[in-house]
Design a protein around this motif. Structure first.
Motif, PDB file in Angstrom:
ATOM      1  N   PHE A  86       9.997  31.034   1.066  1.00 14.01           N
ATOM      2  CA  PHE A  86       9.223  31.641   2.140  1.00 14.01           C
ATOM      3  C   PHE A  86       7.759  31.353   1.854  1.00 14.01           C
ATOM      4  CE2 PHE A  86       7.222  35.415   4.190  1.00 14.01           C
ATOM      5  CZ  PHE A  86       7.752  35.258   5.454  1.00 14.01           C
ATOM      6  N   ASP A  87       7.097  30.636   2.733  1.00 16.54           N
ATOM      7  CA  ASP A  87       5.740  30.192   2.430  1.00 16.54           C
ATOM      8  C   ASP A  87       4.687  30.835   3.329  1.00 16.54           C
ATOM      9  OD1 ASP A  87       3.851  28.767   0.990  1.00 16.54           O
ATOM     10  OD2 ASP A  87       3.921  27.060   2.332  1.00 16.54           O
ATOM     11  N   LEU A  88       4.769  32.146   3.476  1.00 19.01           N
ATOM     12  CA  LEU A  88       3.715  32.881   4.166  1.00 19.01           C
ATOM     13  C   LEU A  88       3.067  33.830   3.169  1.00 19.01           C
ATOM     14  CD1 LEU A  88       5.350  33.755   7.609  1.00 19.01           C
ATOM     15  CD2 LEU A  88       3.704  31.946   7.108  1.00 19.01           C
ATOM     16  N   ARG A  89       1.828  34.178   3.424  1.00 13.62           N
ATOM     17  CA  ARG A  89       1.094  35.073   2.534  1.00 13.62           C
ATOM     18  C   ARG A  89       1.778  36.434   2.487  1.00 13.62           C
ATOM     19  NH1 ARG A  89      -2.168  38.821   3.420  1.00 13.62           N
ATOM     20  NH2 ARG A  89      -3.894  39.495   2.152  1.00 13.62           N
ATOM     21  N   ILE A  90       1.984  36.933   1.278  1.00 10.86           N
ATOM     22  CA  ILE A  90       2.606  38.235   1.076  1.00 10.86           C
ATOM     23  C   ILE A  90       1.492  39.255   0.861  1.00 10.86           C
ATOM     24  CG2 ILE A  90       4.232  39.567  -0.326  1.00 10.86           C
ATOM     25  CD1 ILE A  90       5.472  37.163   1.199  1.00 10.86           C
ATOM     26  N   GLY A  91       1.198  40.008   1.897  1.00 10.47           N
ATOM     27  CA  GLY A  91       0.130  41.000   1.830  1.00 10.47           C
ATOM     28  C   GLY A  91       0.700  42.396   1.704  1.00 10.47           C
ATOM     29  N   PRO A  92      -0.071  43.386   2.127  1.00  4.68           N
ATOM     30  CA  PRO A  92       0.415  44.769   2.083  1.00  4.68           C
ATOM     31  C   PRO A  92       1.649  44.933   2.972  1.00  4.68           C
ATOM     32  CG  PRO A  92      -1.939  44.687   2.526  1.00  4.68           C
ATOM     33  CD  PRO A  92      -1.436  43.289   2.619  1.00  4.68           C
ATOM     34  N   TRP A  93       2.502  45.872   2.615  1.00  2.26           N
ATOM     35  CA  TRP A  93       3.720  46.090   3.376  1.00  2.26           C
ATOM     36  C   TRP A  93       3.411  46.728   4.718  1.00  2.26           C
ATOM     37  CZ3 TRP A  93       6.677  49.343   6.150  1.00  2.26           C
ATOM     38  CH2 TRP A  93       8.003  48.964   6.385  1.00  2.26           C
ATOM     39  N   SER A  94       4.015  46.173   5.754  1.00  2.00           N
ATOM     40  CA  SER A  94       4.082  46.817   7.062  1.00  2.00           C
ATOM     41  C   SER A  94       5.300  46.248   7.758  1.00  2.00           C
ATOM     42  CB  SER A  94       2.809  46.593   7.890  1.00  2.00           C
ATOM     43  OG  SER A  94       2.666  45.229   8.223  1.00  2.00           O
ATOM     44  N   TYR A  95       5.874  47.030   8.644  1.00  2.00           N
ATOM     45  CA  TYR A  95       7.097  46.609   9.325  1.00  2.00           C
ATOM     46  C   TYR A  95       6.861  45.313  10.089  1.00  2.00           C
ATOM     47  CZ  TYR A  95      11.352  46.740  12.012  1.00  2.00           C
ATOM     48  OH  TYR A  95      12.574  46.415  12.555  1.00  2.00           O
ATOM     49  N   GLY A  96       7.734  44.339   9.882  1.00  2.00           N
ATOM     50  CA  GLY A  96       7.634  43.054  10.565  1.00  2.00           C
ATOM     51  C   GLY A  96       6.705  42.058   9.899  1.00  2.00           C
ATOM     52  N   SER A  97       6.006  42.485   8.846  1.00  2.00           N
ATOM     53  CA  SER A  97       5.091  41.577   8.151  1.00  2.00           C
ATOM     54  C   SER A  97       5.875  40.641   7.232  1.00  2.00           C
ATOM     55  CB  SER A  97       4.096  42.386   7.315  1.00  2.00           C
ATOM     56  OG  SER A  97       4.763  42.973   6.201  1.00  2.00           O
ATOM     57  N   ALA A  98       5.177  39.660   6.669  1.00  2.00           N
ATOM     58  CA  ALA A  98       5.806  38.739   5.721  1.00  2.00           C
ATOM     59  C   ALA A  98       6.354  39.483   4.513  1.00  2.00           C
ATOM     60  CB  ALA A  98       4.792  37.683   5.276  1.00  2.00           C
ATOM     61  N   THR A  99       5.712  40.555   4.118  1.00  2.00           N
ATOM     62  CA  THR A  99       6.186  41.348   2.995  1.00  2.00           C
ATOM     63  C   THR A  99       7.512  42.018   3.324  1.00  2.00           C
ATOM     64  OG1 THR A  99       3.904  41.719   2.387  1.00  2.00           O
ATOM     65  CG2 THR A  99       5.515  43.174   1.386  1.00  2.00           C
ATOM     66  N   HIS A 100       7.720  42.346   4.579  1.00  2.00           N
ATOM     67  CA  HIS A 100       8.957  42.973   5.041  1.00  2.00           C
ATOM     68  C   HIS A 100      10.051  41.925   5.251  1.00  2.00           C
ATOM     69  CE1 HIS A 100      11.352  44.436   8.647  1.00  2.00           C
ATOM     70  NE2 HIS A 100      11.702  45.275   7.700  1.00  2.00           N
ATOM     71  N   THR A 101       9.725  40.824   5.892  1.00  2.00           N
ATOM     72  CA  THR A 101      10.754  39.845   6.279  1.00  2.00           C
ATOM     73  C   THR A 101      11.012  38.764   5.239  1.00  2.00           C
ATOM     74  OG1 THR A 101       9.126  38.442   7.404  1.00  2.00           O
ATOM     75  CG2 THR A 101      10.230  40.154   8.725  1.00  2.00           C
ATOM     76  N   GLY A 102      10.088  38.551   4.316  1.00  2.00           N
ATOM     77  CA  GLY A 102      10.194  37.439   3.375  1.00  2.00           C
ATOM     78  C   GLY A 102      11.443  37.453   2.522  1.00  2.00           C
ATOM     79  N   ILE A 103      11.880  38.617   2.096  1.00  2.00           N
ATOM     80  CA  ILE A 103      13.061  38.689   1.225  1.00  2.00           C
ATOM     81  C   ILE A 103      14.336  38.377   2.016  1.00  2.00           C
ATOM     82  CG2 ILE A 103      13.439  41.186   1.437  1.00  2.00           C
ATOM     83  CD1 ILE A 103      13.653  39.235  -1.861  1.00  2.00           C
ATOM     84  N   TYR A 104      14.362  38.724   3.292  1.00  2.00           N
ATOM     85  CA  TYR A 104      15.493  38.341   4.148  1.00  2.00           C
ATOM     86  C   TYR A 104      15.502  36.817   4.340  1.00  2.00           C
ATOM     87  CZ  TYR A 104      16.198  43.212   5.612  1.00  2.00           C
ATOM     88  OH  TYR A 104      16.458  44.562   5.663  1.00  2.00           O
ATOM     89  N   ASN A 105      14.342  36.267   4.668  1.00  2.27           N
ATOM     90  CA  ASN A 105      14.235  34.823   4.855  1.00  2.27           C
ATOM     91  C   ASN A 105      14.694  34.072   3.605  1.00  2.27           C
ATOM     92  OD1 ASN A 105      12.817  34.125   7.540  1.00  2.27           O
ATOM     93  ND2 ASN A 105      11.693  35.866   6.752  1.00  2.27           N
ATOM     94  N   HIS A 106      14.284  34.581   2.452  1.00  2.00           N
ATOM     95  CA  HIS A 106      14.658  33.954   1.177  1.00  2.00           C
ATOM     96  C   HIS A 106      16.182  33.889   1.025  1.00  2.00           C
ATOM     97  CE1 HIS A 106      14.664  33.060  -3.113  1.00  2.00           C
ATOM     98  NE2 HIS A 106      15.501  34.075  -3.252  1.00  2.00           N
ATOM     99  N   ALA A 107      16.845  34.997   1.252  1.00  4.66           N
ATOM    100  CA  ALA A 107      18.302  35.034   1.070  1.00  4.66           C
ATOM    101  C   ALA A 107      19.020  34.122   2.064  1.00  4.66           C
ATOM    102  CB  ALA A 107      18.810  36.464   1.209  1.00  4.66           C
ATOM    103  N   ILE A 108      18.582  34.127   3.306  1.00  3.28           N
ATOM    104  CA  ILE A 108      19.243  33.313   4.331  1.00  3.28           C
ATOM    105  C   ILE A 108      18.980  31.835   4.080  1.00  3.28           C
ATOM    106  CG2 ILE A 108      19.345  32.819   6.810  1.00  3.28           C
ATOM    107  CD1 ILE A 108      18.693  35.890   7.182  1.00  3.28           C
ATOM    108  N   ALA A 109      17.756  31.486   3.681  1.00  2.84           N
ATOM    109  CA  ALA A 109      17.445  30.094   3.346  1.00  2.84           C
ATOM    110  C   ALA A 109      18.231  29.658   2.111  1.00  2.84           C
ATOM    111  CB  ALA A 109      15.944  29.929   3.108  1.00  2.84           C
ATOM    112  N   GLY A 110      18.321  30.528   1.117  1.00  4.07           N
ATOM    113  CA  GLY A 110      19.095  30.205  -0.080  1.00  4.07           C
ATOM    114  C   GLY A 110      20.569  30.022   0.239  1.00  4.07           C
TER     115      GLY A 110
END
Length: 195
Positions: free
Chosen positions: A44-68
């Motif tokens: 996942f190659d988006l900036r991981i900033g503070p947590w907020s719903y729908g942000s890269a910090t929220h969705t990045g771990i899902y993207n990682h698993a699905i891409a993996g």
């Protein structure tokens, strides 16, 4: 994320990278996903900033698993050079996933599960939604003969079983907070147990 789901749909219909009418599209999807992997293994190659719903910090771990999951499913298909890149990418992605299991360590009930890339003031260290996706990825990687320690799987399955609420007869989203019982969480728990 959509590119990975599209690729998985093509694979489910018997299409393979580098062959047939969709082979080159699958190759491009693989190459794109690999190009998004960070040094730490996160797919996942988006900036991981503070947590907020729908942000890269929220969705990045899902993207990682699905891409993996997608990369592990295509491992062994296609040309040797791309396969070596896939092997290296999946290996780094597995290491990232394993390194993020139970990393917050605030609540023993939630050990074995996964949560977002960063937490704000959330009380939960793990949730069934993210954990189920990580288990799908790890199962695919293990099937492709990547090194996935049994202890990590056992701890994750213990967490999944603790997410079952016997009074309701279904699985909940989080043990500590957000004890939502939805059809999606029932599916996540059942899929996790079936693996």
């Amino acid at each position: 994320l959509p590119i990975c789901l599209y690729a998985l749909a093509f694979l489910s219909r018997g299409h393979v990278p580098g062959e047939g009418p969709y082979g080159e599209r699958l190759n491009r999807a693989i190459d794109f996903v690999l190009s998004q992997q960070r040094r730490d293994g996160l797919l996942f190659d988006l900036r991981i900033g503070p947590w907020s719903y729908g942000s890269a910090t929220h969705t990045g771990i899902y993207n990682h698993a699905i891409a993996g999951l997608m990369l592990a499913e295509v491992y062994g298909m296609g040309d040797a050079e791309r396969q070596e890149r896939i092997r290296a990418g999946v290996s780094r992605a597995v290491a990232f996933t394993l390194g993020h299991q139970s990393r917050f360590n605030r609540n023993r009930q939630e050990q074995g599960g996964w949560r977002y890339l960063k937490l704000a003031d959330q009380r939960s260290d793990a949730d069934l939604s993210i954990t189920a996706w990580q288990l799908l990825f790890l199962r695919s990687a293990k099937n492709a003969e990547f090194d996935v320690p049994q202890t990590a799987i056992n701890e994750a399955m213990d967490y999944v079983e603790r997410c079952f609420d016997p009074r309701r007869g279904t699985f909940v989203y989080c043990i500590v907070s957000g004890r939502l019982a939805t059809p999606a969480m029932a599916g996540a728990g059942i899929v996790s147990l079936s693996m």
